[in-house]
Design a protein around this motif. Structure first.
Motif, short mmCIF file in Angstrom:
data_model
loop_
_atom_site.label_atom_id
_atom_site.label_comp_id
_atom_site.label_asym_id
_atom_site.label_seq_id
_atom_site.Cartn_x
_atom_site.Cartn_y
_atom_site.Cartn_z
N ARG A 48 0.82 -1.12 0.15
CA ARG A 48 -0.07 0.13 0.01
C ARG A 48 0.89 1.10 -0.07
O ARG A 48 0.60 2.08 -0.71
N ALA A 49 1.89 1.03 0.80
CA ALA A 49 3.12 2.60 1.03
C ALA A 49 3.58 2.68 -0.21
O ALA A 49 3.97 3.73 -0.59
N THR A 50 3.73 1.61 -1.32
CA THR A 50 4.53 2.03 -2.46
C THR A 50 3.48 1.83 -3.46
O THR A 50 4.15 1.40 -4.69
N GLY A 51 2.40 2.16 -3.57
CA GLY A 51 1.67 2.36 -4.71
C GLY A 51 1.37 1.09 -5.40
O GLY A 51 0.84 0.82 -6.54
N GLY A 52 1.20 -0.15 -4.73
CA GLY A 52 0.96 -1.62 -5.06
C GLY A 52 2.15 -2.02 -6.12
O GLY A 52 1.94 -3.09 -6.69
N ARG A 53 3.24 -1.40 -5.91
CA ARG A 53 4.51 -1.88 -6.81
C ARG A 53 5.24 -2.92 -5.96
O ARG A 53 6.01 -2.48 -4.97
N VAL A 54 5.19 -4.28 -6.24
CA VAL A 54 6.08 -5.11 -5.49
C VAL A 54 6.87 -6.17 -6.39
O VAL A 54 6.63 -6.68 -7.59
N ILE A 55 8.20 -6.27 -5.98
CA ILE A 55 9.00 -7.16 -6.84
C ILE A 55 9.43 -8.25 -5.78
O ILE A 55 9.88 -8.01 -4.81
N THR A 56 9.55 -9.47 -6.23
CA THR A 56 9.87 -10.59 -5.33
C THR A 56 11.09 -11.11 -5.99
O THR A 56 11.10 -11.12 -7.27
N VAL A 57 11.97 -11.54 -5.19
CA VAL A 57 13.38 -12.18 -5.71
C VAL A 57 13.78 -13.22 -5.15
O VAL A 57 13.75 -13.22 -3.82
N GLU A 58 13.99 -14.18 -5.73
CA GLU A 58 14.22 -15.57 -4.95
C GLU A 58 15.33 -16.40 -5.89
O GLU A 58 15.42 -16.36 -7.05
N ASP A 59 16.05 -17.19 -5.10
CA ASP A 59 17.22 -17.95 -5.81
C ASP A 59 16.80 -19.55 -5.93
O ASP A 59 17.60 -20.27 -6.03
N HIS A 60 15.69 -19.69 -6.47
CA HIS A 60 15.15 -20.94 -6.80
C HIS A 60 14.00 -20.87 -7.84
O HIS A 60 13.62 -19.42 -8.19
N TYR A 61 13.24 -21.90 -8.32
CA TYR A 61 12.08 -21.66 -9.08
C TYR A 61 10.93 -20.80 -8.68
O TYR A 61 10.78 -20.68 -7.49
N ALA A 62 10.30 -20.17 -9.49
CA ALA A 62 9.32 -19.53 -9.04
C ALA A 62 8.02 -20.22 -8.49
O ALA A 62 7.47 -19.77 -7.68
N GLU A 63 7.74 -21.27 -9.03
CA GLU A 63 6.93 -22.12 -8.77
C GLU A 63 6.83 -22.70 -7.26
O GLU A 63 7.97 -23.40 -7.08
N GLY A 64 6.01 -22.43 -6.28
CA GLY A 64 6.18 -22.77 -4.91
C GLY A 64 6.73 -22.07 -4.03
O GLY A 64 7.20 -22.65 -3.01
N GLY A 65 7.57 -20.97 -4.53
CA GLY A 65 8.30 -20.33 -3.74
C GLY A 65 7.88 -19.11 -3.15
O GLY A 65 6.56 -18.79 -2.75
N LEU A 66 8.71 -18.19 -2.68
CA LEU A 66 8.58 -16.73 -1.91
C LEU A 66 7.58 -16.09 -3.13
O LEU A 66 6.70 -15.40 -2.46
N GLY A 67 7.78 -15.80 -4.10
CA GLY A 67 6.99 -15.12 -5.07
C GLY A 67 5.69 -15.45 -5.13
O GLY A 67 4.58 -14.66 -4.71
N GLU A 68 5.42 -16.84 -5.28
CA GLU A 68 3.86 -17.27 -5.15
C GLU A 68 3.24 -16.95 -3.77
O GLU A 68 2.31 -16.58 -3.54
N ALA A 69 4.11 -17.11 -2.57
CA ALA A 69 3.46 -16.86 -1.34
C ALA A 69 3.01 -15.43 -1.19
O ALA A 69 2.12 -15.25 -0.67
N VAL A 70 3.99 -14.62 -1.77
CA VAL A 70 3.61 -13.17 -1.56
C VAL A 70 2.57 -12.94 -2.54
O VAL A 70 1.35 -12.17 -1.92
N MET A 71 2.46 -13.52 -3.72
CA MET A 71 1.02 -13.04 -4.56
C MET A 71 -0.14 -13.50 -3.81
O MET A 71 -1.20 -12.85 -3.86
N SER A 72 -0.07 -15.02 -3.15
CA SER A 72 -1.07 -15.37 -2.23
C SER A 72 -1.49 -14.27 -1.21
O SER A 72 -2.74 -14.06 -0.96
N ALA A 73 -0.71 -13.83 -0.39
CA ALA A 73 -0.95 -13.03 0.35
C ALA A 73 -1.47 -11.73 0.35
O ALA A 73 -2.14 -11.06 0.80
N LEU A 74 -1.05 -11.25 -0.96
CA LEU A 74 -1.64 -10.13 -1.66
C LEU A 74 -2.74 -9.90 -2.44
O LEU A 74 -3.29 -9.12 -3.02
N ALA A 75 -3.26 -11.16 -2.62
CA ALA A 75 -4.32 -11.55 -3.71
C ALA A 75 -5.49 -10.68 -3.55
O ALA A 75 -6.09 -10.24 -4.62
#
Length: 125
Positions: free
Chosen positions: A53-80
């Motif tokens: 909310r504080a950054t205008g809805g602009r979020v970037i996730t960065v992880e050192d493994h596959y996107a599937e089932g990782g940090l990015g998907e967890a963040v997207m789920s939390a912000l869905a």
């Protein structure tokens, strides 16, 4: 964090250090805020929502493994359920291989240069 932050970068582990490099070297100080998401379960939804909310809805996730089932998907789920939030995922795409850590992060576009490029791209939208 700063009231002038315009992008939230969510990361953990080795890519967290890359995200912090970006935060320290952006041309415009206060452009990004970095969230150390050291665990995806339980996920700190309250912090993620507040930062998005504080950054205008602009979020970037960065992880050192596959996107599937990782940090990015967890963040997207939390912000869905949050309106007007866009998550850009930086993750390993392709078959992992051996190499020096800095070379591999550059190859898979999860190093500071790739994160900086993503910030610029997100801000240009």
């Amino acid at each position: 964090s700063s009231p002038t932050d315009r992008v939230t970068i969510v990361s953990g582990g080795v890519t967290l250090h890359e995200a912090l490099k970006v935060a320290d070297t952006m041309v415009e100080p206060g452009t990004v805020r970095v969230v150390d998401l050291f665990t995806v379960k339980p996920i700190d939804r309250e912090t993620l929502v507040a930062c998005a909310r504080a950054t205008g809805g602009r979020v970037i996730t960065v992880e050192d493994h596959y996107a599937e089932g990782g940090l990015g998907e967890a963040v997207m789920s939390a912000l869905a359920q949050e309106p007007n939030v866009t998550v850009t995922q930086l993750a390993v795409r392709g078959v992992p291989r051996s190499g020096k850590p800095n070379e591999l992060m550059a190859l898979f576009k999860i190093d500071a240069n790739a994160i900086r490029d993503a910030v610029v791209e997100v801000l240009a939208r």
